[in-house]
Design a protein around this motif. Structure first.
Motif, PDB file in Angstrom:
ATOM      1  N   GLY A  80       0.791  -1.220   0.000  1.00 11.20           N
ATOM      2  CA  GLY A  80       0.000   0.000   0.000  1.00 11.20           C
ATOM      3  C   GLY A  80       0.822   1.268   0.000  1.00 11.20           C
ATOM      4  O   GLY A  80       0.299   2.357  -0.225  1.00 11.20           O
ATOM      5  N   ASN A 234      -6.463   0.091   5.106  1.00  8.96           N
ATOM      6  CA  ASN A 234      -7.062  -0.687   4.025  1.00  8.96           C
ATOM      7  C   ASN A 234      -7.496  -2.065   4.505  1.00  8.96           C
ATOM      8  O   ASN A 234      -8.526  -2.587   4.078  1.00  8.96           O
ATOM      9  CB  ASN A 234      -6.066  -0.822   2.870  1.00  8.96           C
ATOM     10  CG  ASN A 234      -5.999   0.428   2.017  1.00  8.96           C
ATOM     11  OD1 ASN A 234      -6.936   0.749   1.292  1.00  8.96           O
ATOM     12  ND2 ASN A 234      -4.899   1.151   2.107  1.00  8.96           N
ATOM     13  N   ASP A 238     -11.201  -3.602   4.111  1.00 11.88           N
ATOM     14  CA  ASP A 238     -11.410  -4.841   3.353  1.00 11.88           C
ATOM     15  C   ASP A 238     -12.146  -5.895   4.171  1.00 11.88           C
ATOM     16  O   ASP A 238     -12.959  -6.661   3.637  1.00 11.88           O
ATOM     17  CB  ASP A 238     -10.070  -5.390   2.866  1.00 11.88           C
ATOM     18  CG  ASP A 238      -9.481  -4.557   1.734  1.00 11.88           C
ATOM     19  OD1 ASP A 238     -10.217  -3.703   1.200  1.00 11.88           O
ATOM     20  OD2 ASP A 238      -8.305  -4.756   1.387  1.00 11.88           O
ATOM     21  N   GLY A 255     -10.445   2.910  -4.032  1.00 12.66           N
ATOM     22  CA  GLY A 255      -9.045   2.833  -3.635  1.00 12.66           C
ATOM     23  C   GLY A 255      -8.211   2.167  -4.703  1.00 12.66           C
ATOM     24  O   GLY A 255      -8.723   1.484  -5.597  1.00 12.66           O
ATOM     25  N   ARG A 259      -3.768  -1.842  -3.255  1.00 13.88           N
ATOM     26  CA  ARG A 259      -3.890  -1.810  -1.793  1.00 13.88           C
ATOM     27  C   ARG A 259      -4.965  -2.758  -1.275  1.00 13.88           C
ATOM     28  O   ARG A 259      -5.157  -2.874  -0.066  1.00 13.88           O
ATOM     29  CB  ARG A 259      -4.207  -0.385  -1.334  1.00 13.88           C
ATOM     30  CG  ARG A 259      -3.075   0.613  -1.559  1.00 13.88           C
ATOM     31  CD  ARG A 259      -3.380   1.929  -0.854  1.00 13.88           C
ATOM     32  NE  ARG A 259      -2.229   2.809  -0.873  1.00 13.88           N
ATOM     33  CZ  ARG A 259      -2.109   3.876  -1.660  1.00 13.88           C
ATOM     34  NH1 ARG A 259      -3.078   4.158  -2.509  1.00 13.88           N
ATOM     35  NH2 ARG A 259      -1.034   4.640  -1.619  1.00 13.88           N
ATOM     36  N   LEU A 260      -5.692  -3.420  -2.171  1.00 14.30           N
ATOM     37  CA  LEU A 260      -6.822  -4.245  -1.756  1.00 14.30           C
ATOM     38  C   LEU A 260      -6.439  -5.716  -1.650  1.00 14.30           C
ATOM     39  O   LEU A 260      -5.581  -6.201  -2.382  1.00 14.30           O
ATOM     40  CB  LEU A 260      -7.982  -4.092  -2.748  1.00 14.30           C
ATOM     41  CG  LEU A 260      -8.364  -2.660  -3.153  1.00 14.30           C
ATOM     42  CD1 LEU A 260      -9.617  -2.681  -4.007  1.00 14.30           C
ATOM     43  CD2 LEU A 260      -8.551  -1.777  -1.940  1.00 14.30           C
ATOM     44  N   CYS A 345     -14.187   2.891   1.797  1.00 12.43           N
ATOM     45  CA  CYS A 345     -12.850   3.417   1.514  1.00 12.43           C
ATOM     46  C   CYS A 345     -12.156   3.746   2.834  1.00 12.43           C
ATOM     47  O   CYS A 345     -12.778   3.694   3.902  1.00 12.43           O
ATOM     48  CB  CYS A 345     -12.933   4.674   0.644  1.00 12.43           C
ATOM     49  SG  CYS A 345     -13.990   5.964   1.339  1.00 12.43           S
ATOM     50  N   THR A 346     -10.886   4.085   2.760  1.00 11.47           N
ATOM     51  CA  THR A 346     -10.198   4.563   3.950  1.00 11.47           C
ATOM     52  C   THR A 346     -10.673   5.975   4.265  1.00 11.47           C
ATOM     53  O   THR A 346     -11.352   6.618   3.459  1.00 11.47           O
ATOM     54  CB  THR A 346      -8.673   4.574   3.752  1.00 11.47           C
ATOM     55  OG1 THR A 346      -8.356   5.448   2.656  1.00 11.47           O
ATOM     56  CG2 THR A 346      -8.144   3.177   3.472  1.00 11.47           C
TER      57      THR A 346
END
Length: 628
Positions: A80, A234, A238, A255, A259-260, A345-346
């Motif tokens: 990330g 993240n 998730d 995002g 990062r996922l 999302c973050t």
């Protein structure tokens, strides 16, 4: 100016102090230093070998890179993180940026933020630099400025309520009685539905905070149709996305795809775009646009007036097609946004263009007790009310500046709200730990209010002996040392004892975690584990990591190596008792803590731990194991 506004103004100053310290640490490691020095500081990999390149999720170029030298050096890279890939042949200003999507000790995958690969990739001598994340600070500061300046409206109301200047309002109504939830979880769900301003789920370890939050989101969606769900990390986002998707909700995860986690990639905006009915048309238009652009830039030996006119026409057609592609993509994203029941999302990620100007009736913030207050205000600005979940008695947010933390930056919006708004419900039934493991945390942190779920009592009914043990190394001569390169503390003899204890007690099917508070000790434990052949059949089920990495996780058995052993009774950041609360509550059936009572016993918290384990028959001396 209200007292809340004065506090926000002070927070803006603290955020600047934090940013300056964060950048100073980055600058010391990165700027005006040689590649060799940056490599030693852990912010550069060089050289790396390009093993593969391909177009990955979201039509983005991805590079697979292997570190070929200096494999023993530690680094600060993580999944990330924003990085730049550069060429050792020339100017590093020509580097391309990207995001790390996969990382192991010697391997890295980087999803690039460019549409074309640079030519210098073919020349070798490639390196990767860690970049400073200035964007997050910019967005947090922008949010605080808006909160500060709000004199009327919903933002001003929420600010004054959360800071305790105005009472939080609740409407009356029926009480929820979901068969999937226990009494306190249903009380929390009811509290959320009645809240006009703020509602809080206070979830001690193992009490089903995430389960409660997910069920609350599902119920709220029925009446509000669409909600915003955020978290600091993240990984936390998730986890919520995965559970909401399993409940059948339409979740749009915003995002960078890199990062996922693989479990939620299908919910990502990029993947949903690629599966949309209009995507084939979008790809064809983009392809034609690129073809015209290449024809327009093609080199010609003879370049006169007609050639110039032809090139201008080709480039114009390319631009028009690109505009068509942007229009089609905008239609696709608006369609996906309109269908989504949950936008996830973050906290900083809620500045995404798709939600920047959108307003939600409710925003849910998970792990709010681990988030800096400035980051929490970013999504709150888009909502009429906020629901926060977390536990301020577990891990605090990460603050780089000791001064900023001391002056108030470490105090979270979650903690302020839970202390000033009377809008929280604490969950009390825990579904993870054996009673021996639960009781100390319950008594010390939660006023003895936690109780063990009946199914846990049934699960552990046949277990004998103390399930919380303290192995005391006092008098054994296990001295701590400091690693010169990183100034991190380790204790070699204690690490060897932990691996020995594990080797003698491990059984098939157990999931085991080994926790240590210092990175140097983690590295040592991993090396010893790797070298221990007796544990080869079990290594896939053994994890070694820091407390922070184990947040939100659980294992059947947990070993904790406390490391500190010195004549001055110095215990460093072992004094962060909230971090220890996390560590000791990860175990389901057995917890083994290894430490030096002579060093730790002068501290009131660790003295309480020693008294507790003695009361349940869990105290043992390391001498019992040294001469087996």
């Amino acid at each position: 100016m209200t007292e809340a506004q004065k506090s926000i103004q002070h927070l803006i100053q603290l955020l600047k102090v934090e940013k300056d310290e964060d950048y100073a640490q980055y600058e010391r490691k990165m700027l005006n230093t040689s590649i060799e020095e940056r490599r030693r500081q852990g912010v550069t990999w060089y050289p790396v070998q390009l093993m593969n390149r391909y177009i990955g999720t979201g039509e983005r170029y991805t590079l697979e890179l292997d570190r070929t030298t200096h494999l023993d050096q530690n680094h600060s890279f993580q999944v990330g993180a924003v990085v730049s890939v550069f060429s050792g042949h020339g100017n590093e200003a020509e580097a391309v940026s990207g995001v790390i999507s996969f990382l192991r000790r010697e391997k890295m995958r980087v999803a690039l933020n460019v549409s074309d690969l640079p030519d210098w990739l073919k020349q070798g001598k490639i390196g990767v630099n860690l970049l400073f994340d200035e964007g997050s600070y910019r967005e947090m500061n922008r949010a605080l400025e808006l909160v500060l300046k709000a004199e009327t409206g919903r933002v001003a109301d929420l600010r004054e309520v959360i800071y305790g200047a105005k009472p939080a309002e609740f409407k009356s109504g029926f009480e929820y009685q979901s068969v999937n939830l226990n009494a306190k979880q249903n009380e929390a769900l009811t509290n959320i539905f009645h809240a006009r301003d703020v509602a809080i789920i206070h979830g001690p370890p193992g009490t089903g905070k995430t389960t409660t939050l997910v069920n609350a989101i599902k119920e709220v969606v029925k009446t509000e149709r669409q909600v915003l769900v955020c978290a600091q990390s993240n990984a936390a986002v998730d986890l919520i996305v995965e559970k909401l998707d399993n409940l059948g909700l339409d979740v749009l995860r915003l995002g960078h795809p890199a990062r996922l986690t693989p479990e939620v990639i299908e919910n990502s905006l990029d993947v949903k775009i690629s599966k949309h009915n209009y995507f084939k048309e979008l790809r064809e238009v983009r392809k034609k646009s690129e073809e015209y652009r290449k024809l327009g830039t093609k080199y010609k030996r003879q370049f006169g007036r007609e050639e110039k006119l032809q090139r201008d026409l080709l480039m114009k057609e390319s631009r028009l097609l690109r505009q068509d592609a942007d229009r089609i993509e905008s239609q696709i994203t608006e369609d996906l946004m309109g269908r989504a029941e949950v936008v996830a999302c973050t906290l900083v990620g809620s500045t995404h263009p798709l939600v920047r100007d959108r307003v939600f009736k409710s925003v849910f913030i998970d792990e709010a007790s681990q988030a800096l207050e400035p980051a929490c205000w970013i999504p709150i600005l888009k909502s009429y009310r906020v629901i926060m979940a977390g536990d301020h008695l577990q891990l605090p947010p990460t603050v780089k500046s000791l001064q900023a933390g001391k002056d108030g930056l470490e105090e979270t919006l979650f903690k302020k709200a839970i202390e000033r708004t009377k809008s929280d419900v604490m969950l009390e039934t825990q579904y993870r730990m054996h009673p021996h493991i639960m009781k100390f945390s319950s008594d010390y942190f939660y006023e003895g209010k936690l109780e063990v779920a009946p199914e846990i009592l049934l699960r552990d009914s046949e277990l004998e002996g103390a399930r919380f043990e303290f192995i005391d190394t006092a008098g054994c001569g296990f001295s701590e040392k400091v690693k010169k390169e990183t100034l991190s503390t380790y204790n070699e003899e204690e690490a060897k004892l932990v691996i020995q204890l594990l080797s003698k007690s491990v059984t098939e099917g157990q999931r085991i975690g080994i926790i240590a508070p210092y990175k140097a000790q983690i590295e040592l434990l991993r090396d010893l584990l790797h070298a221990e052949e007796l544990l080869d059949p079990f290594k896939e089920d053994i994890s070694v990591n820091t407390v922070d990495a184990f947040q939100g996780q659980e294992r059947d058995v947990i070993f904790i190596s406390l490391v500190r052993s010195n004549d001055k009774n110095e215990i460093g950041f072992l004094k962060e008792y909230r971090r220890m609360n996390v560590a000791i509550t990860r175990a389901k059936s057995k917890l083994v803590v290894v430490g030096d009572s002579a060093t730790l016993g002068k501290d009131t918290f660790y003295n309480a731990v020693l008294d507790y384990v003695q009361s349940i028959g869990g105290y043992r001396s390391a001498f019992e194991f040294l001469y087996d």
